[in-house]
Write a protein that holds these residues in place. Structure first.
Motif, PDB file in Angstrom:
ATOM      1  N   VAL B 372       0.776  -1.295  -0.059  1.00  0.00           N
ATOM      2  CA  VAL B 372       0.025  -0.180  -0.052  1.00  0.00           C
ATOM      3  C   VAL B 372       1.115   1.271  -0.024  1.00  0.00           C
ATOM      4  O   VAL B 372       0.529   2.225  -0.792  1.00  0.00           O
ATOM      5  CB  VAL B 372      -0.995  -0.070   1.128  1.00  0.00           C
ATOM      6  CG1 VAL B 372      -1.670   1.475   1.382  1.00  0.00           C
ATOM      7  CG2 VAL B 372      -1.904  -1.104   0.941  1.00  0.00           C
ATOM      8  N   GLU B 373       2.006   1.272   0.852  1.00  0.00           N
ATOM      9  CA  GLU B 373       2.842   2.432   0.951  1.00  0.00           C
ATOM     10  C   GLU B 373       3.630   2.721  -0.621  1.00  0.00           C
ATOM     11  O   GLU B 373       3.565   3.822  -0.752  1.00  0.00           O
ATOM     12  CB  GLU B 373       3.816   2.102   1.849  1.00  0.00           C
ATOM     13  CG  GLU B 373       3.604   2.482   3.364  1.00  0.00           C
ATOM     14  CD  GLU B 373       4.413   2.324   4.332  1.00  0.00           C
ATOM     15  OE1 GLU B 373       5.577   1.659   4.105  1.00  0.00           O
ATOM     16  OE2 GLU B 373       4.221   2.463   5.611  1.00  0.00           O
ATOM     17  N   ARG B 374       3.680   1.640  -1.096  1.00  0.00           N
ATOM     18  CA  ARG B 374       4.350   1.777  -2.526  1.00  0.00           C
ATOM     19  C   ARG B 374       3.611   2.262  -3.450  1.00  0.00           C
ATOM     20  O   ARG B 374       3.826   2.661  -4.312  1.00  0.00           O
ATOM     21  CB  ARG B 374       5.117   0.571  -2.875  1.00  0.00           C
ATOM     22  CG  ARG B 374       6.296   0.224  -2.291  1.00  0.00           C
ATOM     23  CD  ARG B 374       6.777  -1.072  -2.227  1.00  0.00           C
ATOM     24  NE  ARG B 374       7.541  -1.161  -3.653  1.00  0.00           N
ATOM     25  CZ  ARG B 374       8.490  -0.798  -4.187  1.00  0.00           C
ATOM     26  NH1 ARG B 374       9.275  -0.070  -3.319  1.00  0.00           N
ATOM     27  NH2 ARG B 374       8.799  -0.906  -5.262  1.00  0.00           N
ATOM     28  N   HIS B 375       2.120   2.250  -3.195  1.00  0.00           N
ATOM     29  CA  HIS B 375       1.095   2.853  -4.124  1.00  0.00           C
ATOM     30  C   HIS B 375       1.056   4.141  -3.727  1.00  0.00           C
ATOM     31  O   HIS B 375      -0.143   4.573  -4.322  1.00  0.00           O
ATOM     32  CB  HIS B 375       0.086   1.809  -4.153  1.00  0.00           C
ATOM     33  CG  HIS B 375       0.197   0.815  -5.157  1.00  0.00           C
ATOM     34  ND1 HIS B 375       0.883  -0.628  -4.856  1.00  0.00           N
ATOM     35  CD2 HIS B 375      -0.225   0.416  -6.473  1.00  0.00           C
ATOM     36  CE1 HIS B 375       0.924  -1.433  -5.631  1.00  0.00           C
ATOM     37  NE2 HIS B 375       0.317  -0.902  -6.615  1.00  0.00           N
ATOM     38  N   GLY B 376       1.444   4.725  -2.759  1.00  0.00           N
ATOM     39  CA  GLY B 376       1.239   5.976  -1.926  1.00  0.00           C
ATOM     40  C   GLY B 376       0.175   5.956  -1.396  1.00  0.00           C
ATOM     41  O   GLY B 376      -0.682   7.073  -1.109  1.00  0.00           O
ATOM     42  N   GLY B 377      -0.630   4.798  -0.912  1.00  0.00           N
ATOM     43  CA  GLY B 377      -1.444   4.849   0.070  1.00  0.00           C
ATOM     44  C   GLY B 377      -1.302   4.607   1.525  1.00  0.00           C
ATOM     45  O   GLY B 377      -0.273   4.590   2.113  1.00  0.00           O
ATOM     46  N   ASP B 378      -2.411   4.528   2.345  1.00  0.00           N
ATOM     47  CA  ASP B 378      -2.345   4.363   3.888  1.00  0.00           C
ATOM     48  C   ASP B 378      -2.990   2.757   3.934  1.00  0.00           C
ATOM     49  O   ASP B 378      -3.870   2.464   3.221  1.00  0.00           O
ATOM     50  CB  ASP B 378      -3.169   5.127   4.659  1.00  0.00           C
ATOM     51  CG  ASP B 378      -2.064   6.381   4.575  1.00  0.00           C
ATOM     52  OD1 ASP B 378      -0.980   6.232   4.762  1.00  0.00           O
ATOM     53  OD2 ASP B 378      -2.803   7.658   4.509  1.00  0.00           O
ATOM     54  N   ILE B 379      -2.593   2.206   5.023  1.00  0.00           N
ATOM     55  CA  ILE B 379      -3.453   0.993   5.376  1.00  0.00           C
ATOM     56  C   ILE B 379      -3.883   1.143   7.141  1.00  0.00           C
ATOM     57  O   ILE B 379      -3.105   1.610   7.846  1.00  0.00           O
ATOM     58  CB  ILE B 379      -3.008  -0.493   5.141  1.00  0.00           C
ATOM     59  CG1 ILE B 379      -3.776  -1.513   5.285  1.00  0.00           C
ATOM     60  CG2 ILE B 379      -1.707  -0.638   5.628  1.00  0.00           C
ATOM     61  CD1 ILE B 379      -3.409  -2.824   4.707  1.00  0.00           C
ATOM     62  N   TRP B 380      -4.972   0.721   7.530  1.00  0.00           N
ATOM     63  CA  TRP B 380      -5.151   1.020   8.887  1.00  0.00           C
ATOM     64  C   TRP B 380      -6.372  -0.050   9.110  1.00  0.00           C
ATOM     65  O   TRP B 380      -7.116  -0.482   8.373  1.00  0.00           O
ATOM     66  CB  TRP B 380      -5.691   2.239   9.514  1.00  0.00           C
ATOM     67  CG  TRP B 380      -7.044   3.029   8.820  1.00  0.00           C
ATOM     68  CD1 TRP B 380      -7.887   3.035   9.432  1.00  0.00           C
ATOM     69  CD2 TRP B 380      -7.105   3.352   7.379  1.00  0.00           C
ATOM     70  NE1 TRP B 380      -8.991   3.465   8.727  1.00  0.00           N
ATOM     71  CE2 TRP B 380      -8.739   3.684   7.418  1.00  0.00           C
ATOM     72  CE3 TRP B 380      -6.313   3.545   6.452  1.00  0.00           C
ATOM     73  CZ2 TRP B 380      -8.934   4.629   6.253  1.00  0.00           C
ATOM     74  CZ3 TRP B 380      -6.885   4.222   5.124  1.00  0.00           C
ATOM     75  CH2 TRP B 380      -8.252   4.747   5.065  1.00  0.00           C
ATOM     76  N   ILE B 381      -6.707  -0.286  10.549  1.00  0.00           N
ATOM     77  CA  ILE B 381      -7.662  -1.122  10.999  1.00  0.00           C
ATOM     78  C   ILE B 381      -8.561  -0.465  11.837  1.00  0.00           C
ATOM     79  O   ILE B 381      -8.223   0.248  12.790  1.00  0.00           O
ATOM     80  CB  ILE B 381      -6.967  -2.368  11.752  1.00  0.00           C
ATOM     81  CG1 ILE B 381      -6.044  -3.037  10.963  1.00  0.00           C
ATOM     82  CG2 ILE B 381      -8.005  -3.470  12.300  1.00  0.00           C
ATOM     83  CD1 ILE B 381      -5.316  -4.164  11.795  1.00  0.00           C
ATOM     84  N   GLU B 382      -9.886  -0.703  11.550  1.00  0.00           N
ATOM     85  CA  GLU B 382     -10.943  -0.551  12.416  1.00  0.00           C
ATOM     86  C   GLU B 382     -11.831  -1.489  13.136  1.00  0.00           C
ATOM     87  O   GLU B 382     -11.608  -2.435  12.535  1.00  0.00           O
ATOM     88  CB  GLU B 382     -12.071   0.587  11.552  1.00  0.00           C
ATOM     89  CG  GLU B 382     -11.406   1.799  11.312  1.00  0.00           C
ATOM     90  CD  GLU B 382     -12.264   2.770  10.408  1.00  0.00           C
ATOM     91  OE1 GLU B 382     -13.246   2.039  10.005  1.00  0.00           O
ATOM     92  OE2 GLU B 382     -11.920   3.836   9.945  1.00  0.00           O
ATOM     93  N   SER B 383     -12.407  -1.383  14.206  1.00  0.00           N
ATOM     94  CA  SER B 383     -13.094  -2.386  14.725  1.00  0.00           C
ATOM     95  C   SER B 383     -14.303  -2.714  13.844  1.00  0.00           C
ATOM     96  O   SER B 383     -15.202  -1.572  13.473  1.00  0.00           O
ATOM     97  CB  SER B 383     -13.280  -2.587  16.168  1.00  0.00           C
ATOM     98  OG  SER B 383     -14.432  -1.553  16.415  1.00  0.00           O
ATOM     99  N   GLY B 384     -14.948  -3.951  13.617  1.00  0.00           N
ATOM    100  CA  GLY B 384     -15.899  -3.966  12.737  1.00  0.00           C
ATOM    101  C   GLY B 384     -17.343  -4.061  13.437  1.00  0.00           C
ATOM    102  O   GLY B 384     -17.195  -4.070  14.887  1.00  0.00           O
ATOM    103  N   PRO B 385     -18.406  -4.194  13.085  1.00  0.00           N
ATOM    104  CA  PRO B 385     -19.807  -3.781  13.799  1.00  0.00           C
ATOM    105  C   PRO B 385     -20.044  -5.002  14.413  1.00  0.00           C
ATOM    106  O   PRO B 385     -20.648  -4.840  15.651  1.00  0.00           O
ATOM    107  CB  PRO B 385     -20.753  -3.791  12.643  1.00  0.00           C
ATOM    108  CG  PRO B 385     -19.959  -4.308  11.325  1.00  0.00           C
ATOM    109  CD  PRO B 385     -18.647  -4.037  11.526  1.00  0.00           C
ATOM    110  N   ASN B 386     -19.706  -6.215  14.155  1.00  0.00           N
ATOM    111  CA  ASN B 386     -19.729  -7.501  15.151  1.00  0.00           C
ATOM    112  C   ASN B 386     -18.668  -7.847  15.753  1.00  0.00           C
ATOM    113  O   ASN B 386     -18.362  -9.151  16.126  1.00  0.00           O
ATOM    114  CB  ASN B 386     -20.346  -8.451  14.289  1.00  0.00           C
ATOM    115  CG  ASN B 386     -21.560  -8.121  13.353  1.00  0.00           C
ATOM    116  OD1 ASN B 386     -22.587  -7.499  14.027  1.00  0.00           O
ATOM    117  ND2 ASN B 386     -21.633  -8.384  11.962  1.00  0.00           N
ATOM    118  N   GLY B 387     -17.852  -7.068  16.300  1.00  0.00           N
ATOM    119  CA  GLY B 387     -16.626  -7.623  17.099  1.00  0.00           C
ATOM    120  C   GLY B 387     -15.337  -8.064  16.163  1.00  0.00           C
ATOM    121  O   GLY B 387     -14.291  -8.346  16.395  1.00  0.00           O
TER     122      GLY B 387
END
Lengths: 154, 407
Positions: B372-387
């Motif tokens: 992702v970084e090499r494509h100039g983007g970001d990656i991150w995690i969020e918690s999902g609706p069902n855990g």
């Protein structure tokens, strides 16, 4: 019926068993090959040298002694003269140029594969992983090269 | 204190004659004052004039004021005066300017010169008041020097910074190169370790037959497992460093929906095995390296399968929203076991595993982040609706493809 029984009945075997020379500098690879050979009852036919010059010397000596090497198992990455050098010299030597050569290497570089065939290798095989892998590879080599294929004779 | 505090009017001091007073003021003024007639001949000079120029007053009076000027003004001064008296066009008179004054010892001194005209009995007189600018010039020079020094320092620091950045990027490259070489060259000896173990195992099996006891079996299995693990780590490190060695990712148009379907097709047996339901929303066409984006999607989907909640069937969703500056945000959501908040950033580190007791060496997400970084983007995690977790990443949309490659 075992593979060995069939080997004995092949017309190629009329002139006696085929001698195999393994050129391998890695002692553990050599041991694996030999152990697999032993389990396939090929041990007394397989000889080992660990560098390119020794391989050429042994090939010439064996011919002079009247027990020529019938199949060469050749590693590419060797100290001093490497597998490519051995192959080139072998193919340029009128006495040895018909010797069947199976490249046995851990290299998967396409340049190595193409180069080996260009220089006259008869097959290119990647070193297996694990003793079972060696057993399978050696059984296949025996089945094809020492049984099915008819090799040049003098 | 000398005056009474009553504020009562005081008897003024006895006033001297105004003429005496003015003469004294002119004589003692800090700045040189020179009075010339309309031919340029000096009629009066004060003490400060003597001090600045290094002449006695009677050496000056009667001489042409041009003798106090360096060339070219010295020769031209009479002409200046004549021209003024004829045309009335003032070049200095009533204006003032900065000029050089010539001293008795031949040195010059910068002065601010203000000239005013006096008319008496039909004749013109000119008063020149000079102010020595030497100190001001010194201060100005110092300021200039300080400014210059400051600029020089900024330049130096900038150059240093640029050098550091070049060095940093070189050492980064070296590190990537090192990771590749290390992982590549470590494969051979590790292969030997595994081979040696297997030969030893086979040999002991042959010589001892069935006498191999449980302890020996267990030790062998633990050692082989350690070797296998190291092989996996080296393989992972190799594929991680190959991302760098491949140079910049290619910038082709990649239909993410098609790509996702291909990845899902390929993973079908595993998805069926874990009973996963996958929902693919409308995914955009983006620009990037198809092979790397495929690996990214595959790693994320494989992770979701691996870290599924055993209590419920796995539900996977792939979704996209258009973001700022031509970027697309892709979200891969699951209802798996989730990742604790404090682990969410660390899971992208090399060899970091969020959940003990699962197979793997902790490289999958590190590779995802690198892609992702090499494509100039970001990656991150969020918690999902069902855990579960939602993995979000951004990639450039097709408008960002350089001209020529866009269809």
């Amino acid at each position: 019926m075992s593979v060995l029984d069939r080997t004995r009945r092949r017309p190629g075997a009329i002139d006696g068993p085929v001698n195999v020379l393994l050129v391998e500098d890695n002692p553990l690879d050599a041991r694996s090959t030999l152990r697999a050979a032993r389990k396939l009852e090929l041990a007394d036919r397989v000889d080992v040298v660990s560098d390119g010059q020794a391989a050429l010397d042994r090939l010439r000596q064996a011919r002079a002694d009247g027990v020529p090497v019938g199949l060469l198992l050749l590693d590419l990455n060797l100290p001093g003269k490497d597998g490519h050098d051995v192959l080139r010299e072998l193919r340029a030597d009128p006495d040895l140029q018909t010797t069947p050569v199976v490249i046995l290497t851990s290299s998967v570089e396409q340049a190595d594969v193409n180069g080996a065939y260009q220089q006259g290798a008869n097959a290119y095989v990647n070193k297996p992983t694990g003793l079972d892998g060696w057993l399978e590879a050696m059984a296949t080599i025996r089945e094809f090269w020492l049984s099915l294929a008819i090799l040049p004779r003098r | 204190m000398h005056h009474p505090a009553t504020g009562a009017d005081r008897e003024p001091d006895r006033q001297p004659d105004a003429r005496d007073l003015w003469q004294a003021v002119l004589r003692t003024a800090v700045d040189p004052i020179i009075i010339i007639d309309q031919d340029g001949v000096m009629a009066h000079v004060n003490e400060a004039t003597e001090q600045l120029f290094g002449y006695e007053a009677d050496e000056l009076i009667g001489r042409n004021v041009s003798s106090l000027m360096p060339e070219p003004h010295r020769s031209a001064h009479d002409g200046y005066l004549q021209s003024y008296l004829v045309t009335g066009e003032a070049r200095i008179i009533g204006i003032g300017r900065e000029v050089e004054a010539l001293r008795a010892d031949g040195s010059t001194v910068p002065v601010a010169l203000a000239v005013s005209e006096i008319k008496l009995d039909g004749r013109s007189w000119f008063t020149g008041i000079l102010h020595d600018l030497t100190k001001r010039h010194l201060v100005e020079a110092e300021l200039r020097e300080a400014k210059h020094g400051l600029e020089e320092r900024v330049r130096e620091r900038t150059a240093q910074l640029e050098t550091s950045m070049v060095e940093l990027s070189r050492s980064n490259r070296d590190l990537e190169q090192f990771a590749y070489i290390a992982s590549h060259d470590l494969q051979a000896p590790l292969r030997n370790v595994r081979q040696g173990l297997e030969l030893l195992d086979d040999h002991l099996g042959e010589t001892l037959g069935q006498h191999f006891d449980d302890e020996a079996n267990e030790l062998r299995d633990l050692t082989v497992a350690a070797v296998v693990r190291m092989e996996e780590m080296i393989d992972g490190l190799l594929s991680y460093s190959r991302l760098e060695r491949g140079g910049e990712p290619t910038q082709n148009l990649v239909d993410l929906r098609l790509l996702a379907e291909e990845v899902i097709d390929q993973m079908r047996p595993e998805l069926i095995r874990v009973g996963a339901i996958v929902e693919v929303e409308k995914l955009p066409t983006v620009s990037g390296d198809e092979i790397q984006l495929r690996q990214l999607l595959q790693n994320l989907l494989e992770n979701a399968c691996k870290y599924r909640d055993p209590e419920r069937s796995l539900r996977l969703s792939l979704d996209a929203t258009e973001g700022d500056e031509g970027m697309w945000q892709i979200s891969v959501g699951d209802n798996g076991i989730g990742i604790e908040a404090e682990q969410r950033n660390r899971v992208f580190d090399l060899f970091r595993r969020a959940h003990p007791g699962y197979e793997g060496v902790g490289l999958g997400l590190a590779i995802c982040q690198r892609i992702v970084e090499r494509h100039g983007g970001d990656i991150w995690i969020e918690s999902g609706p069902n855990g579960g977790s939602v993995f979000n990443f951004t990639v450039p949309g097709p408008t960002r493809v350089p001209s020529g490659t866009e269809t």
